[in-house]
Design a protein around this motif. Structure first.
Motif, PDB file in Angstrom:
ATOM      1  N   ASN A  57       0.832  -1.195   0.000  1.00 13.30           N
ATOM      2  CA  ASN A  57       0.000   0.000   0.000  1.00 13.30           C
ATOM      3  C   ASN A  57       0.869   1.248   0.000  1.00 13.30           C
ATOM      4  N   SER A  58       0.268   2.371  -0.329  1.00 16.46           N
ATOM      5  CA  SER A  58       1.031   3.627  -0.381  1.00 16.46           C
ATOM      6  C   SER A  58       0.276   4.721   0.361  1.00 16.46           C
ATOM      7  N   ALA A  59       1.041   5.690   0.845  1.00 15.20           N
ATOM      8  CA  ALA A  59       0.452   6.818   1.572  1.00 15.20           C
ATOM      9  C   ALA A  59       1.157   8.100   1.150  1.00 15.20           C
ATOM     10  N   ASN A  60       0.423   9.025   0.553  1.00 15.04           N
ATOM     11  CA  ASN A  60       0.920  10.367   0.247  1.00 15.04           C
ATOM     12  C   ASN A  60       0.411  11.333   1.313  1.00 15.04           C
ATOM     13  N   TYR A  61       1.277  12.246   1.737  1.00 20.38           N
ATOM     14  CA  TYR A  61       0.940  13.160   2.826  1.00 20.38           C
ATOM     15  C   TYR A  61       1.041  14.610   2.359  1.00 20.38           C
ATOM     16  N   ASN A  62       0.090  15.414   2.795  1.00 21.81           N
ATOM     17  CA  ASN A  62       0.179  16.863   2.671  1.00 21.81           C
ATOM     18  C   ASN A  62       0.029  17.426   4.079  1.00 21.81           C
ATOM     19  N   ILE A  63       1.063  18.130   4.537  1.00 21.83           N
ATOM     20  CA  ILE A  63       1.093  18.592   5.927  1.00 21.83           C
ATOM     21  C   ILE A  63       1.267  20.104   5.966  1.00 21.83           C
ATOM     22  N   ASN A  64       0.429  20.752   6.727  1.00 23.27           N
ATOM     23  CA  ASN A  64       0.584  22.179   7.005  1.00 23.27           C
ATOM     24  C   ASN A  64       0.679  22.338   8.512  1.00 23.27           C
ATOM     25  N   ALA A  65       1.823  22.872   8.977  1.00 19.09           N
ATOM     26  CA  ALA A  65       2.074  22.934  10.415  1.00 19.09           C
ATOM     27  C   ALA A  65       2.640  24.292  10.801  1.00 19.09           C
ATOM     28  N   LYS A  66       2.493  24.612  12.065  1.00 20.97           N
ATOM     29  CA  LYS A  66       3.062  25.825  12.642  1.00 20.97           C
ATOM     30  C   LYS A  66       3.764  25.436  13.936  1.00 20.97           C
ATOM     31  N   PHE A  67       5.004  25.901  14.072  1.00 21.89           N
ATOM     32  CA  PHE A  67       5.770  25.588  15.285  1.00 21.89           C
ATOM     33  C   PHE A  67       6.146  26.874  15.991  1.00 21.89           C
ATOM     34  N   ASN A  68       5.829  26.925  17.278  1.00 19.20           N
ATOM     35  CA  ASN A  68       6.131  28.096  18.094  1.00 19.20           C
ATOM     36  C   ASN A  68       7.296  27.762  19.016  1.00 19.20           C
ATOM     37  N   PRO A  69       8.500  28.285  18.749  1.00 19.31           N
ATOM     38  CA  PRO A  69       9.658  27.960  19.578  1.00 19.31           C
ATOM     39  C   PRO A  69       9.509  28.393  21.038  1.00 19.31           C
ATOM     40  N   SER A  70       8.757  29.447  21.285  1.00 20.58           N
ATOM     41  CA  SER A  70       8.636  29.935  22.660  1.00 20.58           C
ATOM     42  C   SER A  70       7.828  28.997  23.545  1.00 20.58           C
ATOM     43  N   THR A  71       6.953  28.197  22.933  1.00 20.55           N
ATOM     44  CA  THR A  71       6.143  27.243  23.714  1.00 20.55           C
ATOM     45  C   THR A  71       6.496  25.790  23.403  1.00 20.55           C
ATOM     46  N   GLN A  72       7.347  25.547  22.406  1.00 21.05           N
ATOM     47  CA  GLN A  72       7.719  24.209  21.934  1.00 21.05           C
ATOM     48  C   GLN A  72       6.506  23.407  21.444  1.00 21.05           C
ATOM     49  N   ARG A  73       5.464  24.110  21.005  1.00 19.39           N
ATOM     50  CA  ARG A  73       4.256  23.413  20.575  1.00 19.39           C
ATOM     51  C   ARG A  73       4.106  23.494  19.054  1.00 19.39           C
ATOM     52  N   LEU A  74       3.769  22.337  18.460  1.00 19.92           N
ATOM     53  CA  LEU A  74       3.499  22.259  17.029  1.00 19.92           C
ATOM     54  C   LEU A  74       2.037  21.924  16.827  1.00 19.92           C
ATOM     55  N   SER A  75       1.396  22.664  15.930  1.00 23.90           N
ATOM     56  CA  SER A  75       0.014  22.362  15.552  1.00 23.90           C
ATOM     57  C   SER A  75      -0.021  22.159  14.049  1.00 23.90           C
ATOM     58  N   GLY A  76      -0.863  21.223  13.603  1.00 23.29           N
ATOM     59  CA  GLY A  76      -0.860  20.944  12.181  1.00 23.29           C
ATOM     60  C   GLY A  76      -2.115  20.245  11.707  1.00 23.29           C
ATOM     61  N   ILE A  77      -2.249  20.233  10.407  1.00 22.90           N
ATOM     62  CA  ILE A  77      -3.296  19.455   9.734  1.00 22.90           C
ATOM     63  C   ILE A  77      -2.609  18.607   8.681  1.00 22.90           C
ATOM     64  N   VAL A  78      -2.803  17.292   8.760  1.00 21.32           N
ATOM     65  CA  VAL A  78      -2.229  16.385   7.779  1.00 21.32           C
ATOM     66  C   VAL A  78      -3.361  15.727   6.998  1.00 21.32           C
ATOM     67  N   THR A  79      -3.195  15.724   5.690  1.00 21.35           N
ATOM     68  CA  THR A  79      -4.136  15.015   4.814  1.00 21.35           C
ATOM     69  C   THR A  79      -3.386  13.856   4.172  1.00 21.35           C
ATOM     70  N   ILE A  80      -3.931  12.657   4.324  1.00 21.95           N
ATOM     71  CA  ILE A  80      -3.271  11.442   3.839  1.00 21.95           C
ATOM     72  C   ILE A  80      -4.108  10.833   2.720  1.00 21.95           C
ATOM     73  N   ASP A  81      -3.500  10.648   1.560  1.00 18.57           N
ATOM     74  CA  ASP A  81      -4.127   9.917   0.458  1.00 18.57           C
ATOM     75  C   ASP A  81      -3.607   8.493   0.511  1.00 18.57           C
ATOM     76  N   TYR A  82      -4.467   7.591   0.942  1.00 15.85           N
ATOM     77  CA  TYR A  82      -4.057   6.204   1.172  1.00 15.85           C
ATOM     78  C   TYR A  82      -4.639   5.305   0.085  1.00 15.85           C
ATOM     79  N   THR A  83      -3.768   4.475  -0.503  1.00 14.56           N
ATOM     80  CA  THR A  83      -4.205   3.553  -1.554  1.00 14.56           C
ATOM     81  C   THR A  83      -4.028   2.119  -1.078  1.00 14.56           C
ATOM     82  N   ASN A  84      -5.111   1.359  -1.156  1.00 15.38           N
ATOM     83  CA  ASN A  84      -5.106  -0.041  -0.757  1.00 15.38           C
ATOM     84  C   ASN A  84      -4.839  -0.917  -1.979  1.00 15.38           C
TER      85      ASN A  84
END
Length: 646
Positions: A57-84
């Motif tokens: 199987n295969s998995a393609n990813y599209n990721i949009n993330a934001k990282f804040n160094p002052s808080t060490q927190r990452l937030s993101g949205i990942v979209t995965i196109d998965y083929t069986n």
């Protein structure tokens, strides 16, 4: 009548003689005719290659993330196109959430402790999970089970090409230490970020869904696909990411961009961001103070990245076979600079890429990156995290080893969580020869012997490892190994086993042809241990099952002994005995009257019919000395019985 104490002494002597004469060797067990548990099929051929209907199987990813160094927190949205691609309809999906291993109540914490109590990391926060099987998105029915996410599908994903999209809104707090992390440096913090998005578990033809939890030691098993990712960082933070930077004109300064382009065709290391440049911003001005970094990587199983205001940055072109090239780059703080330290890191990386590409498989990605930071040594596709403190030999060892993992298991995609020896051992093996070749052996030999005394001889160094009480086989589940046994077994013993094959049991040509065949046939695929064993047997023309069984599956030991030399006949005889369970070829050196020496390499088949073997030859002179393994190439646990002299 014999005196009682004399009878007792004779009895004790006879018992001792019997005990010394007893051998543990069982030739039927060593050369068992029923070694493989499965034969060939349409998915995996009997000769170890992928079968005509092999699928994954295969998995393609599209990721949009934001990282804040002052808080060490990452937030993101990942979209995965998965083929069986499997022949089965899938009514469930499983994903990896590795950062959940940092939770105080995780299984890994229960086994061996967690960083969570110190740094407050608490794994992924999953805000929303959606799936799309037609034209519209709908909320998914999911559960979080330890370091996995389980999605239960109302409508199964069709077999042989069925597709589904998964979209996950998430965030997490970056742990200070582990396989990623952060640290302070003179010019600012350094952040190394890995397994930073939910990733698909592998569904394969061997076990279905591979959902072993992340416990700390066992690493990763991932499918291949294209990954397009964008990370939003505060302006001034230089980012180094797996793959190719797609928007250098929007992120890099004018001087950085000029030097970056120059490095792409330079055989000498080009400084892109120097010590004096640290006084200036590493990036262009960003929108509202934030800069968007856009990377892509094709046909990969993962991506990772690092960011800092403190990075110096240099690069050089690595020349690959068939006129190809790739960019070798290093990012590191000023504390790491210098000609004996990270000032040579890109040079080390360049030559490692060239050596591995010439010998095994051409490096396929547009760039390769070293990052000097808090992580002592960790590998990801196209990027490695190496200790910022490393210098000279240690730095070359780290650079060559971690980038070597791009061959095993990033290109040859083995299941690290189950078969750690197939990435750590194979990679350590290719490192040994890279150490020999780099700069005429400047950092040779590669040393794993700190784990056992032996004066630099691996045949001696392995003996305390295989003879220690409770010694486990190499083929143990990664997380089931005691921490102190991981490196000696999965790295050292596994690699030394391949060295034995190449240097003693086979010829270089036999081994290299088969090992290259394995690497090319299973590039971007998922081989099992049996696939490796079969392909090596098939392409060397040798049935090596005795070796696979004794060295990897079991923890068998070797003890060859010369028990008798007969000079009385015209045809002299040397009788050798195998005292332990492991068979091996016999390396025999014979010294004759007058000083003439003869060396013999006797095949392992001499042990196929019993635990003793008599070597015969018409020397024309008497034997004055016979010695087994005179160059100490074999891991014989008792060398005291290897020599007979007149």
């Amino acid at each position: 009548m014999k005196k009682p104490y004399l009878l007792l002494a004779l009895l004790c002597f006879n018992i001792l003689a019997f005990a010394q004469d007893k051998s543990l060797y069982d030739y039927h067990e060593a050369f068992s005719p029923s070694f493989y548990t499965t034969g060939g099929n349409l998915f995996r051929s009997a000769d170890g290659r992928p079968g005509p209907e092999y699928w994954q199987n295969s998995a393609n990813y599209n990721i949009n993330a934001k990282f804040n160094p002052s808080t060490q927190r990452l937030s993101g949205i990942v979209t995965i196109d998965y083929t069986n691609e499997s022949p089965n309809r899938l009514d469930q999906l499983w994903l990896q959430l590795v950062h959940n291993g940092n939770k105080k109540d995780s299984r890994g914490a229960a086994m061996q402790g967690s960083y969570a109590e110190e740094d407050g990391s608490n794994g992924f926060t999953i805000k929303k999970v959606e799936i799309q099987q037609g034209n519209s998105w709908e909320e998914a029915d999911f559960r979080i089970i330890g370091t996995c996410m389980h999605i239960r599908l109302k409508d199964a994903t069709e077999a042989e090409g069925g597709k589904i999209k998964i979209r996950i809104d998430y965030d997490f707090l970056l742990a200070e230490r582990g396989r990623s992390g952060y640290m302070d440096s003179e010019n600012g913090e350094i952040f190394e970020v890995a397994y930073w998005y939910p990733r698909m578990c592998v569904y394969d033809d061997l076990r279905g869904w591979n959902t072993l939890p992340f416990l700390g030691s066992g690493e990763f098993y991932l499918d291949y696909g294209d990954i397009d990712y964008t990370v939003l960082l505060p302006e001034g933070y230089l980012m180094a990411g797996s793959g190719e930077l797609m928007n250098p004109e929007e992120t890099l300064t004018t001087s950085e961009l000029k030097q970056y382009e120059k490095a792409k065709t330079s055989d000498e290391t080009v400084m892109i961001r120097s010590k004096k440049d640290l006084k200036k911003s590493a990036t262009q001005k960003g929108k509202d103070g934030w800069v968007s970094w856009h990377y892509t990587m094709k046909n990969t199983r993962d991506v990772a990245w690092a960011a800092s205001k403190a990075f110096m940055w240099d690069a050089v072109s690595a020349n690959l076979p068939d006129g190809k090239s790739t960019l070798a780059m290093s990012y590191y703080p000023v504390e790491s600079a210098g000609d004996k330290a990270w000032g040579r890191a890109s040079e080390f990386l360049k030559r490692s890429l060239e050596i591995f590409s010439e010998k095994w498989f051409v490096y396929p990605y547009p760039a390769a990156i070293n990052v000097g930071g808090p992580v002592g040594g960790m590998e990801y596709p196209g990027i490695t995290f190496d200790s910022y403190k490393a210098a000279e030999y240690t730095l070359f060892l780290l650079v060559s080893h971690e980038i070597g993992h791009n061959w095993f298991p990033m290109i040859v995609g083995t299941n690290e969580r189950r078969d750690a020896w197939m990435d750590e051992g194979f990679n350590t093996f290719i490192d040994i020869y890279a150490h020999e070749e780099y700069n005429n052996g400047e950092f040779s030999p590669k040393r794993d012997g700190e784990y056992a005394p032996g004066g630099g001889n691996p045949a001696n160094e392995i003996i305390p490892i295989i003879t220690k009480e409770g010694a486990q086989p190499v083929m143990s589940k990664a997380d089931a190994l005691r921490r102190e046994d991981v490196h000696p077994l999965e790295y050292f013993k596994s690699a030394y086993g391949l060295v034995l094959l190449r240097e003693v049991i086979l010829t270089h040509d036999q081994f290299d042809y088969a090992f290259q065949k394995y690497t090319h046939e299973w590039a971007y695929k998922h081989p099992s241990p049996e696939d490796f064993f079969k392909i090596m047997n098939s392409y060397t023309g040798e049935e090596l099952n005795w070796f696979w069984k004794g060295w990897f599956i079991e923890n068998w030991k070797l003890d060859q002994e010369i028990i008798k030399v007969d000079n009385e006949k015209d045809q002299k005889e040397i009788t050798i005995k195998n005292n332990e369970k492991m068979p091996m070829p016999v390396l025999l050196k014979v010294t004759l009257e007058g000083g003439e020496e003869k060396n013999y390499h006797l095949p392992v088949e001499v042990w196929m019919q019993g635990n003793t073997y008599t070597f015969k030859d018409k020397f024309g002179k008497n034997i004055i000395k016979a010695e087994l393994d005179p160059e100490k190439q074999l891991p014989d646990i008792n060398r005291d019985n290897n020599i007979w002299s007149k």
